[in-house]
Design a protein around this motif. Sequence first.
Motif, PDB file in Angstrom:
ATOM      1  N   VAL A  12      -0.625  -8.705  12.734  1.00 37.91           N
ATOM      2  CA  VAL A  12      -0.616  -9.590  11.572  1.00 37.91           C
ATOM      3  C   VAL A  12      -1.891  -9.330  10.777  1.00 37.91           C
ATOM      4  N   GLY A  13      -1.757  -8.789   9.565  1.00 38.15           N
ATOM      5  CA  GLY A  13      -2.920  -8.509   8.718  1.00 38.15           C
ATOM      6  C   GLY A  13      -3.187  -7.014   8.639  1.00 38.15           C
ATOM      7  N   ALA A  14      -3.173  -6.484   7.404  1.00 40.71           N
ATOM      8  CA  ALA A  14      -3.428  -5.054   7.197  1.00 40.71           C
ATOM      9  C   ALA A  14      -4.791  -4.837   6.553  1.00 40.71           C
ATOM     10  N   GLY A  15      -5.799  -5.547   7.078  1.00 36.16           N
ATOM     11  CA  GLY A  15      -7.187  -5.212   6.763  1.00 36.16           C
ATOM     12  C   GLY A  15      -7.613  -4.090   7.700  1.00 36.16           C
ATOM     13  N   PRO A  16      -8.889  -3.676   7.630  1.00 32.82           N
ATOM     14  CA  PRO A  16      -9.347  -2.597   8.503  1.00 32.82           C
ATOM     15  C   PRO A  16      -9.143  -2.897   9.998  1.00 32.82           C
ATOM     16  N   ALA A  17      -9.285  -4.159  10.418  1.00 32.21           N
ATOM     17  CA  ALA A  17      -9.123  -4.491  11.847  1.00 32.21           C
ATOM     18  C   ALA A  17      -7.676  -4.282  12.286  1.00 32.21           C
ATOM     19  N   VAL A  38      -2.854  -3.354   0.993  1.00 33.10           N
ATOM     20  CA  VAL A  38      -3.597  -3.341   2.257  1.00 33.10           C
ATOM     21  C   VAL A  38      -5.092  -3.386   1.943  1.00 33.10           C
ATOM     22  N   GLY A  39      -5.909  -3.566   2.979  1.00 34.05           N
ATOM     23  CA  GLY A  39      -7.372  -3.488   2.813  1.00 34.05           C
ATOM     24  C   GLY A  39      -8.091  -4.815   2.953  1.00 34.05           C
ATOM     25  N   GLY A  40      -7.368  -5.938   2.803  1.00 32.74           N
ATOM     26  CA  GLY A  40      -7.997  -7.255   2.986  1.00 32.74           C
ATOM     27  C   GLY A  40      -9.206  -7.444   2.096  1.00 32.74           C
ATOM     28  N   ARG A  41     -10.351  -7.678   2.731  1.00 33.50           N
ATOM     29  CA  ARG A  41     -11.591  -7.919   1.975  1.00 33.50           C
ATOM     30  C   ARG A  41     -12.229  -6.627   1.463  1.00 33.50           C
ATOM     31  N   THR A  42     -11.573  -5.492   1.638  1.00 37.33           N
ATOM     32  CA  THR A  42     -11.978  -4.285   0.905  1.00 37.33           C
ATOM     33  C   THR A  42     -10.940  -4.083  -0.187  1.00 37.33           C
ATOM     34  N   TRP A  43     -11.405  -3.916  -1.403  1.00 34.33           N
ATOM     35  CA  TRP A  43     -10.482  -3.878  -2.539  1.00 34.33           C
ATOM     36  C   TRP A  43     -11.147  -3.089  -3.668  1.00 34.33           C
ATOM     37  N   PRO A  60       3.730 -12.745   4.388  1.00 40.18           N
ATOM     38  CA  PRO A  60       2.844 -13.649   5.133  1.00 40.18           C
ATOM     39  C   PRO A  60       3.526 -14.189   6.390  1.00 40.18           C
ATOM     40  N   VAL A  61       2.833 -14.082   7.494  1.00 39.24           N
ATOM     41  CA  VAL A  61       3.379 -14.602   8.762  1.00 39.24           C
ATOM     42  C   VAL A  61       3.183 -16.107   8.792  1.00 39.24           C
ATOM     43  N   ARG A  62       4.267 -16.813   9.089  1.00 40.68           N
ATOM     44  CA  ARG A  62       4.213 -18.284   9.100  1.00 40.68           C
ATOM     45  C   ARG A  62       4.159 -18.840  10.522  1.00 40.68           C
ATOM     46  N   ARG A  81      -3.740 -21.308  10.020  1.00 42.37           N
ATOM     47  CA  ARG A  81      -2.742 -21.393   8.943  1.00 42.37           C
ATOM     48  C   ARG A  81      -1.387 -20.886   9.418  1.00 42.37           C
ATOM     49  N   ILE A  82      -1.386 -20.245  10.593  1.00 42.47           N
ATOM     50  CA  ILE A  82      -0.125 -19.784  11.184  1.00 42.47           C
ATOM     51  C   ILE A  82       0.304 -20.873  12.174  1.00 42.47           C
ATOM     52  N   GLY A  83       1.611 -21.166  12.234  1.00 41.29           N
ATOM     53  CA  GLY A  83       2.104 -22.125  13.221  1.00 41.29           C
ATOM     54  C   GLY A  83       2.351 -21.414  14.548  1.00 41.29           C
ATOM     55  N   ASP A 124     -13.956 -13.577  -6.883  1.00 37.51           N
ATOM     56  CA  ASP A 124     -13.757 -14.988  -6.522  1.00 37.51           C
ATOM     57  C   ASP A 124     -12.920 -15.075  -5.244  1.00 37.51           C
ATOM     58  N   TRP A 125     -13.504 -14.631  -4.152  1.00 41.13           N
ATOM     59  CA  TRP A 125     -12.768 -14.586  -2.882  1.00 41.13           C
ATOM     60  C   TRP A 125     -12.439 -15.977  -2.350  1.00 41.13           C
ATOM     61  N   GLY A 126     -13.232 -16.970  -2.772  1.00 37.92           N
ATOM     62  CA  GLY A 126     -12.959 -18.331  -2.303  1.00 37.92           C
ATOM     63  C   GLY A 126     -11.621 -18.854  -2.800  1.00 37.92           C
TER      64      GLY A 126
HETATM   65  P1  FDA Z   1      -9.706  -8.705   6.280  1.00 38.95           P
HETATM   66  O1  FDA Z   1      -9.925 -10.075   5.746  1.00 38.95           O
HETATM   67  O2  FDA Z   1     -10.275  -7.577   5.537  1.00 38.95           O
HETATM   68  O3  FDA Z   1      -8.151  -8.437   6.488  1.00 38.95           O
HETATM   69  C1  FDA Z   1      -7.289  -9.453   6.953  1.00 38.95           C
HETATM   70  C2  FDA Z   1      -5.906  -9.244   6.365  1.00 38.95           C
HETATM   71  O4  FDA Z   1      -5.024 -10.265   6.886  1.00 38.95           O
HETATM   72  C3  FDA Z   1      -5.870  -9.392   4.842  1.00 38.95           C
HETATM   73  O5  FDA Z   1      -5.262  -8.248   4.281  1.00 38.95           O
HETATM   74  C4  FDA Z   1      -5.022 -10.651   4.601  1.00 38.95           C
HETATM   75  O6  FDA Z   1      -4.266 -10.578   3.428  1.00 38.95           O
HETATM   76  C5  FDA Z   1      -4.141 -10.658   5.839  1.00 38.95           C
HETATM   77  N1  FDA Z   1      -3.588 -11.973   6.192  1.00 38.95           N
HETATM   78  C6  FDA Z   1      -4.204 -13.171   6.208  1.00 38.95           C
HETATM   79  N2  FDA Z   1      -3.338 -14.123   6.631  1.00 38.95           N
HETATM   80  C7  FDA Z   1      -2.153 -13.516   6.881  1.00 38.95           C
HETATM   81  C8  FDA Z   1      -0.876 -13.959   7.335  1.00 38.95           C
HETATM   82  N3  FDA Z   1      -0.630 -15.241   7.636  1.00 38.95           N
HETATM   83  N4  FDA Z   1       0.122 -13.033   7.471  1.00 38.95           N
HETATM   84  C9  FDA Z   1      -0.093 -11.725   7.198  1.00 38.95           C
HETATM   85  N5  FDA Z   1      -1.284 -11.259   6.751  1.00 38.95           N
HETATM   86  C10 FDA Z   1      -2.302 -12.138   6.607  1.00 38.95           C
HETATM   87  N6  FDA Z   1     -18.450  -5.007   4.687  1.00 38.95           N
HETATM   88  C11 FDA Z   1     -19.132  -3.839   4.760  1.00 38.95           C
HETATM   89  O7  FDA Z   1     -19.021  -3.133   5.772  1.00 38.95           O
HETATM   90  N7  FDA Z   1     -19.944  -3.444   3.735  1.00 38.95           N
HETATM   91  C12 FDA Z   1     -20.096  -4.190   2.613  1.00 38.95           C
HETATM   92  O8  FDA Z   1     -20.784  -3.787   1.672  1.00 38.95           O
HETATM   93  C13 FDA Z   1     -19.391  -5.420   2.530  1.00 38.95           C
HETATM   94  N8  FDA Z   1     -19.480  -6.203   1.409  1.00 38.95           N
HETATM   95  C14 FDA Z   1     -18.566  -7.204   1.205  1.00 38.95           C
HETATM   96  C15 FDA Z   1     -18.478  -7.828  -0.049  1.00 38.95           C
HETATM   97  C16 FDA Z   1     -17.517  -8.799  -0.283  1.00 38.95           C
HETATM   98  C17 FDA Z   1     -17.459  -9.479  -1.636  1.00 38.95           C
HETATM   99  C18 FDA Z   1     -16.618  -9.167   0.758  1.00 38.95           C
HETATM  100  C19 FDA Z   1     -15.559 -10.219   0.530  1.00 38.95           C
HETATM  101  C20 FDA Z   1     -16.702  -8.559   2.006  1.00 38.95           C
HETATM  102  C21 FDA Z   1     -17.682  -7.579   2.237  1.00 38.95           C
HETATM  103  N9  FDA Z   1     -17.770  -6.918   3.460  1.00 38.95           N
HETATM  104  C22 FDA Z   1     -18.541  -5.789   3.586  1.00 38.95           C
HETATM  105  C23 FDA Z   1     -16.997  -7.404   4.621  1.00 38.95           C
HETATM  106  C24 FDA Z   1     -15.751  -6.576   4.910  1.00 38.95           C
HETATM  107  O9  FDA Z   1     -14.993  -6.399   3.735  1.00 38.95           O
HETATM  108  C25 FDA Z   1     -14.952  -7.295   5.979  1.00 38.95           C
HETATM  109  O10 FDA Z   1     -15.775  -7.445   7.116  1.00 38.95           O
HETATM  110  C26 FDA Z   1     -13.696  -6.543   6.410  1.00 38.95           C
HETATM  111  O11 FDA Z   1     -12.841  -6.296   5.333  1.00 38.95           O
HETATM  112  C27 FDA Z   1     -12.944  -7.376   7.439  1.00 38.95           C
HETATM  113  O12 FDA Z   1     -11.797  -6.687   7.857  1.00 38.95           O
HETATM  114  P2  FDA Z   1     -10.688  -7.476   8.694  1.00 38.95           P
HETATM  115  O13 FDA Z   1      -9.542  -6.544   8.836  1.00 38.95           O
HETATM  116  O14 FDA Z   1     -11.319  -8.032   9.909  1.00 38.95           O
HETATM  117  O15 FDA Z   1     -10.288  -8.727   7.776  1.00 38.95           O
END
Ligand code: FDA
Length: 453
Positions: free
Chosen positions: A13-18, A42-47, A236-238, A272-274, A385-387
């Motif tokens: 669940v989640g296609a960020g780097p992890a 994909v990419g989560g907090r990398t964009w 989104p996984v519920r 947020r997931i049940g 505006d990640w918040g």
């Molecule tokens: P991440 O949040 O990236 O991925 C999680 C994924 O899960 C997302 O794609 C999301 O959409 C998905 N998801 C959530 N809920 C879900 C659901 N219910 N069902 C399905 N999918 C769901 N790091 C670094 O190394 N160097 C840097 O310079 C920076 N700088 C930086 C700046 C800013 C503005 C931010 C926001 C972050 C950074 N970081 C960073 C941090 C880095 O981006 C972060 O640590 C990694 O992206 C985290 O990767 P994860 O896969 O753990 O989570």
Amino acid sequence: MHPQQLTADVVVVGAGPAGLNAARHLAAAGRDVVVLEARDRVGGRTWTDERDGVTLEIGGQWVSPDQTELLGLLDELGMTTYPRHRDGENVHIGADGVRRTYRGDTFPVPDSTAKEIARLTELVDDLVAAVGATEPWAHPRARELDTISFEDWLRRQSDDEEACTTVALFIAGAMLTKPAHAFSTLQAVLMAASAGSFTNLTDECFILDRRVVGGMQSVSQRLAADLGDRVHLATPVRTIRHGEDGVVVESERVTVRARRVVVAVPPPLFSRIGYDPPLPRRQHQMHQHLSMGLVIKVHATYPTPFWRREGLSGTCFGTSTLVQEVYDNTIHGDDRGTLVAFVADEKADAVFALPEDERRARILASVAQFLGEQALDPLAYYESDWGSEEWTRGAYAASFDLGGLARYGADQRTPVGPIHWACSDLAAEGYQHVDGALRSGRAAAADVEAALT
Ligand code: FDA
């Protein structure tokens, strides 16, 4: 519409780097994997995306030399990096509000304050060496250090206000993006230990060393391309139903029956997931003690990198200013000059309360205090505006409240039956960074593999 029914060995669940790295390792081990991602990318907090004709790193971007998991993956994928521009003089605005240029690692503050910053740095480095990143909660002083805020701890060590504010900012505004009264000294020590030492964390030439050619998100895009149609976007996984037989992971579009699931989302979104049956008491409680910080990452692009002509590096640091850090963030191969500036925690709250125009004017005025009036008039301007993002809800990452790390840290990655957890915010080395996300994904994949064989 009935959801598509799939079966797999493992759902991620989640296609960020992890999540993508977990999936990559499981697929390499011959497992049938499905990845479900809430966003349409994909990419989560990398964009890495274009705004007003400029390619920007809206999320994570920098790589430091100790981030060997990420550097190794970049090598394996044939991707390259380039150094951050740092030639020239840096600018500092201290407690007195006066702008001064400097070179090297020592801020142009009064000698007594510089000595105090060095002494506090040594004290934090000693704690970091003693506690380490792997199991900070297991150190004999863990509870003591976790029940005092970093702000209080610093004030107990020194009565030099500017030294305390400066050392606090390296971890508060610059990393955990929470005020230093809102997290513990143990949490601060973990943040520094995850980068090898506090000295590393305060050295922008180390921690903000290089960038990825093509952008950091392209790492995830490459991993996803290799996984092909096993990655489902806008899904989104519920609900996760789980038992001895495995899991059924449900979204509106897809339902996957599998033996194990890796939940790879930011920890504040775990709840947020049940879950059916509900998670155990320990997880219910623990997940309420993890919260995201808040920072606005601002990009401003100019016809040229004008500061370089004036012998300035673009690196700026201010303890009394709205913008706490500025760096030259010019894109590889671009003739235009781009600056990146950061506004964190309570200062971010204050400017988010303003109308957009006023916020922009205040932020650019703060950048101009460091780099001059030319900063007031960029060609392109963008505030992250990640918040407000449903699937992230803050930036950069999640950390425990006071006492939470000592109390719950040992259990944060413990699987619940067939449910495993991965995220940069649960990592040791590379904590809150892409490197930590990859490590955490690999570790979760190894745990799943061990459970399945
Ligand atoms: P991440 O949040 O990236 O991925 C999680 C994924 O899960 C997302 O794609 C999301 O959409 C998905 N998801 C959530 N809920 C879900 C659901 N219910 N069902 C399905 N999918 C769901 N790091 C670094 O190394 N160097 C840097 O310079 C920076 N700088 C930086 C700046 C800013 C503005 C931010 C926001 C972050 C950074 N970081 C960073 C941090 C880095 O981006 C972060 O640590 C990694 O992206 C985290 O990767 P994860 O896969 O753990 O989570």
